[in-house]
Design a protein around this motif. Structure first.
Motif, PDB file in Angstrom:
ATOM      1  N   UNK A 172      36.564  98.746  29.429  1.00 46.43           N
ATOM      2  CA  UNK A 172      36.888  97.437  29.984  1.00 46.43           C
ATOM      3  C   UNK A 172      36.956  97.420  31.502  1.00 46.43           C
ATOM      4  N   UNK A 173      37.288  98.552  32.114  1.00 43.78           N
ATOM      5  CA  UNK A 173      37.342  98.642  33.571  1.00 43.78           C
ATOM      6  C   UNK A 173      37.178 100.084  33.989  1.00 43.78           C
ATOM      7  N   UNK A 174      36.811 100.287  35.251  1.00 44.88           N
ATOM      8  CA  UNK A 174      36.782 101.630  35.812  1.00 44.88           C
ATOM      9  C   UNK A 174      37.860 101.773  36.874  1.00 44.88           C
ATOM     10  N   UNK A 175      38.386 102.978  36.990  1.00 39.93           N
ATOM     11  CA  UNK A 175      39.229 103.337  38.118  1.00 39.93           C
ATOM     12  C   UNK A 175      38.315 104.034  39.100  1.00 39.93           C
ATOM     13  N   UNK A 176      38.003 103.392  40.211  1.00 32.92           N
ATOM     14  CA  UNK A 176      36.983 103.876  41.145  1.00 32.92           C
ATOM     15  C   UNK A 176      37.611 104.588  42.329  1.00 32.92           C
ATOM     16  N   UNK A 177      37.159 105.818  42.568  1.00 36.15           N
ATOM     17  CA  UNK A 177      37.686 106.580  43.696  1.00 36.15           C
ATOM     18  C   UNK A 177      37.601 108.077  43.439  1.00 36.15           C
ATOM     19  N   UNK A 178      38.434 108.841  44.130  1.00 36.74           N
ATOM     20  CA  UNK A 178      39.512 108.393  45.007  1.00 36.74           C
ATOM     21  C   UNK A 178      38.990 107.909  46.365  1.00 36.74           C
ATOM     22  N   UNK A 179      39.593 106.838  46.860  1.00 35.01           N
ATOM     23  CA  UNK A 179      39.206 106.341  48.175  1.00 35.01           C
ATOM     24  C   UNK A 179      39.657 107.324  49.257  1.00 35.01           C
ATOM     25  N   UNK A 180      40.902 107.771  49.144  1.00 39.07           N
ATOM     26  CA  UNK A 180      41.462 108.779  50.054  1.00 39.07           C
ATOM     27  C   UNK A 180      42.034 109.932  49.247  1.00 39.07           C
ATOM     28  N   UNK A 181      42.257 111.051  49.905  1.00 36.97           N
ATOM     29  CA  UNK A 181      42.950 112.162  49.261  1.00 36.97           C
ATOM     30  C   UNK A 181      44.395 111.748  49.003  1.00 36.97           C
ATOM     31  N   UNK A 182      44.963 112.245  47.916  1.00 39.82           N
ATOM     32  CA  UNK A 182      46.334 111.883  47.575  1.00 39.82           C
ATOM     33  C   UNK A 182      47.065 113.065  46.962  1.00 39.82           C
ATOM     34  N   UNK A 183      48.291 113.344  47.398  1.00 39.31           N
ATOM     35  CA  UNK A 183      49.054 114.454  46.853  1.00 39.31           C
ATOM     36  C   UNK A 183      49.558 114.212  45.444  1.00 39.31           C
ATOM     37  N   UNK A 192      47.780 113.546  42.926  1.00 36.96           N
ATOM     38  CA  UNK A 192      46.800 114.048  41.964  1.00 36.96           C
ATOM     39  C   UNK A 192      46.001 115.147  42.655  1.00 36.96           C
ATOM     40  N   UNK A 193      46.485 116.374  42.514  1.00 33.75           N
ATOM     41  CA  UNK A 193      45.933 117.480  43.287  1.00 33.75           C
ATOM     42  C   UNK A 193      44.528 117.888  42.851  1.00 33.75           C
ATOM     43  N   UNK A 194      44.138 117.531  41.621  1.00 35.54           N
ATOM     44  CA  UNK A 194      42.821 117.932  41.128  1.00 35.54           C
ATOM     45  C   UNK A 194      41.775 116.830  41.295  1.00 35.54           C
ATOM     46  N   UNK A 195      42.043 115.890  42.204  1.00 34.39           N
ATOM     47  CA  UNK A 195      41.091 114.786  42.364  1.00 34.39           C
ATOM     48  C   UNK A 195      39.793 115.253  43.022  1.00 34.39           C
ATOM     49  N   UNK A 196      38.756 114.450  42.848  1.00 37.40           N
ATOM     50  CA  UNK A 196      37.460 114.734  43.461  1.00 37.40           C
ATOM     51  C   UNK A 196      37.515 114.404  44.949  1.00 37.40           C
ATOM     52  N   UNK A 197      36.426 114.681  45.649  1.00 38.39           N
ATOM     53  CA  UNK A 197      36.371 114.392  47.076  1.00 38.39           C
ATOM     54  C   UNK A 197      36.513 112.893  47.328  1.00 38.39           C
ATOM     55  N   UNK A 198      37.274 112.511  48.360  1.00 35.77           N
ATOM     56  CA  UNK A 198      37.439 111.089  48.675  1.00 35.77           C
ATOM     57  C   UNK A 198      36.099 110.437  48.996  1.00 35.77           C
ATOM     58  N   UNK A 199      35.966 109.171  48.585  1.00 32.25           N
ATOM     59  CA  UNK A 199      34.698 108.464  48.781  1.00 32.25           C
ATOM     60  C   UNK A 199      34.749 107.466  49.933  1.00 32.25           C
ATOM     61  N   UNK A 200      35.950 107.107  50.407  1.00 27.55           N
ATOM     62  CA  UNK A 200      36.057 106.099  51.456  1.00 27.55           C
ATOM     63  C   UNK A 200      35.675 104.726  50.933  1.00 27.55           C
ATOM     64  N   UNK A 201      35.717 103.734  51.802  1.00 32.09           N
ATOM     65  CA  UNK A 201      35.428 102.372  51.347  1.00 32.09           C
ATOM     66  C   UNK A 201      33.935 102.119  51.127  1.00 32.09           C
ATOM     67  N   UNK A 202      33.087 102.804  51.876  1.00 29.40           N
ATOM     68  CA  UNK A 202      31.650 102.672  51.619  1.00 29.40           C
ATOM     69  C   UNK A 202      31.307 103.266  50.260  1.00 29.40           C
TER      70      UNK A 202
END
Length: 220
Positions: A125-136, A138-148
Motif C-alpha cells: 500500500x505504501x513505501x517507506x522511502x530512504x533513508x534521506x539522512x543517516x540516523x542513529x 537504525x544503525x543497519x540502514x543503507x546509505x543516505x539518499x538525500x532529497x534528490x
C-alpha cells in the motif's frame, strides 16, 4: 482504497521513548497530529509485542491514527493491528499479504529506484522511502539518499511514499516537494520533552506546505 494518512508517521523506539514510555509517547503524539504509529522494537519477542500493541490500541482508541507493526506478522495478526511494515530482508511481500489479509495496510521499505519500481500495487500500500539522512535510531540502514535520491525513489514507485531517515520539522517542505505523502520520524518525537508539541510542529509544517503551492509541496 484503504483509508490511511501518511502525513505524520511516528516510528516508536523503546530506547528513545524510555522517559515516558512508548504508549504515552504515542498517545501524546496522536493528540498533536500524528496520523500513523509504528510499533518497532527489535528486542521484544512476539508475545511482548502483542502486549505493547494491545496497550497502544487502547491508547489510540477513538482516534483516526493507524497502528502498524514492524516486521512481526504473528504479532500484527494477534493484535488486530491496522497493518504491517516489512523491510527487504524480511519475508516476501506476497507472503506478508497472504498472512495479514487484504484489508490490512502493508508498507515496504525501499532504498533504490529499482526496488521502488518493483513495489506491487496489488500487494503493498505504501513505501517507506530512504533513508534521506543517516540516523542513529537504525544503525543497519543503507546509505543516505538525500532529497534528490528521495525524489528518484518516489518517482519510480507506483504506490504512495512516506519519507524516512533523520527527518525533522524543517525537512517537511523538501520531503513533500520530492513527492512524499508525509514524513516518518523517530527522534523528532520520541524522547522529546513534549511529544504532543513535537508532533504538532510536524503537522503544522505539512499543513502550511500543502496550503502554499509556491513551495512546490505536493498534495496528498
Amino acid at each position: 482504497m484503504k483509508d490511511f494518512d501518511l502525513s505524520v508517521y511516528l516510528v516508536l523506539d523503546p530506547g528513545l521513548c524510555a522517559g515516558i514510555g512508548m504508549i504515552e509517547t504515542a498517545r501524546r503524539a496522536v493528540a498533536g497530529g500524528a496520523t500513523m504509529v509504528q510499533l518497532r522494537d527489535k528486542q521484544a519477542d512476539t508475545q511482548r509485542l502483542i502486549e505493547i500493541g494491545r496497550a497502544l490500541q487502547d491508547a489510540l482508541a477513538g482516534t483516526n491514527a493507524k497502528l502498524i507493526v514492524n516486521d512481526d506478522v504473528a504479532a500484527t495478526v494477534a493484535i488486530g493491528a491496522d497493518g504491517l511494515h516489512i523491510g527487504q530482508g524480511d519475508m516476501s511481500v506476497a507472503e506478508a499479504r497472504a498472512r495479514i489479509g487484504r484489508k490490512a495496510i502493508l508498507g515496504l521499505s525501499v532504498e533504490t529506484p529499482e526496488l521502488a519500481a518493483g513495489a506491487d500495487p496489488a500487494l503493498a500500500d505504501y513505501i517507506g522511502a530512504g533513508p534521506v539522512f543517516a540516523t542513529p535510531s537504525k544503525l543497519d540502514h543503507k546509505l543516505p539518499v538525500g532529497f534528490d535520491g528521495l525524489a528518484a525513489l518516489i518517482a519510480a514507485s507506483p504506490i504512495p511514499a512516506v519519507a524516512i531517515g533523520g527527518l525533522k520539522a524543517r525537512h517537511v517542505a523538501p520531503a513533500l516537494s520530492a513527492g512524499a505523502r508525509g514524513v516518518a520520524v523517530v527522534s523528532a518525537i520520541c524522547g522529546q520533552p513534549d511529544p504532543e508539541t513535537a508532533a504538532r510542529a510536524l503537522a503544522t509544517e505539512i499543513s502550511a506546505c500543502r496550503s502554499k503551492p509556491v513551495t512546490r509541496c505536493v498534495e496528498a
